[in-house]
Write a protein that holds these residues in place. Sequence first.
Motif, PDB file in Angstrom:
ATOM      1  N   GLU A 172       0.772  -1.288  -0.109  1.00  0.00           N
ATOM      2  CA  GLU A 172      -0.275   0.154  -0.212  1.00  0.00           C
ATOM      3  C   GLU A 172       0.534   1.139  -0.453  1.00  0.00           C
ATOM      4  O   GLU A 172       0.950   2.248  -0.720  1.00  0.00           O
ATOM      5  CB  GLU A 172      -1.186  -0.118   1.071  1.00  0.00           C
TER       6      GLU A 172
ATOM      7  N   THR B  94      -1.848  -9.749  -1.654  1.00  0.00           N
ATOM      8  CA  THR B  94      -2.384  -8.455  -1.626  1.00  0.00           C
ATOM      9  C   THR B  94      -1.932  -7.888  -0.329  1.00  0.00           C
ATOM     10  O   THR B  94      -2.111  -8.966   0.659  1.00  0.00           O
ATOM     11  CB  THR B  94      -3.111  -7.833  -2.052  1.00  0.00           C
TER      12      THR B  94
ATOM     13  N   SER C  95       1.731   4.386  -2.733  1.00  0.00           N
ATOM     14  CA  SER C  95       1.504   6.155  -2.122  1.00  0.00           C
ATOM     15  C   SER C  95       2.064   6.468  -2.537  1.00  0.00           C
ATOM     16  O   SER C  95       2.487   8.294  -2.769  1.00  0.00           O
ATOM     17  CB  SER C  95       0.656   6.038  -0.761  1.00  0.00           C
TER      18      SER C  95
END
Length: 312
Positions: free
Chosen positions: A255, A295, A259
């Motif tokens: 993640e 994931t 970002s």
Amino acid sequence: MVDTMNEDELLARTAAEIAGKCQGDTHDSCWKALTDTGFSALRDVGDGGDPMATVTQTALVVTELSKVVCGAPLIGSLLAAEALRLADAEVDEPATVVLGSGLGSLGGSVGWDTASLTHAVTLDNAELALVKLGDPVEAGDFTRGVAERGDLVRGLGAGLRESQLRHWQDFARLLVTADLLGAAEGLFTQAVEYAKQRVQFGRAIGSFQAVQHILARAFTELEAIRSTLAHAAHAIDTGEDPHTAAAVAKAYASEAAVSVVEASIQVFGGVAITWEFPAHLHLRRVVADAALFGTADDLYGLLHDELEGAGR
């Protein structure tokens, strides 16, 4: 003047020099440099049966190469070498790995990180085997080769126990975390330099508080990835159980790296969404990596279930 750099710093500097050879659309020169320096053999068996390099050192090299989203098949060859070392098997041909459904396990139908390689190691019915690589497959990450699994060359007469498969997957998650860190850091570094030079309204855009906030947050995310990566690598190197550390590192990086890349693209503005600019290559790399070996949601769910199962 005496050079006081330690071995890890020298490894990182050498890897950065090789990364400078990367041509973007072809990776023959950087792959040759990786094989000539022995970086493609970092996890081969050395004296005493241990790998030639630690996991920490291996992650340093992967991070440096991924700063330029190099497509030389370094990670694939290291994953193949790790599986062969664990199984006490050998192959004569340079090889990558075949990954399964969702690109999360050893064995399946997709040769991954193939570049100029022609063979791959896979797991068939709990036994390692060497197969040929087939036709290239289109992938979202333009810089990393993917190919169909080809014909069987031979079985390798060795398999992996459940504990060894678990170790291999932890190692795979760690290398992909290093790749996520490098790809994000490479574009972030360019964005910082751009913010110093790009002038708007008579001032460098880096002097604007809004831009500073974007870059500051991205920096903290990068350092958090680096910290979780270092912890997981240390856990493997010291013989601790690295499973949780590797899963957390990969989940967070999946993640945070996306970002950071998106923040860097925002700093660059319109130029970053052109084909000629490399930002989309970094974005494609981190998005593809985020789906490998679980994931973020997959891994957090896995950890939750394992903690519940352990009665915590």
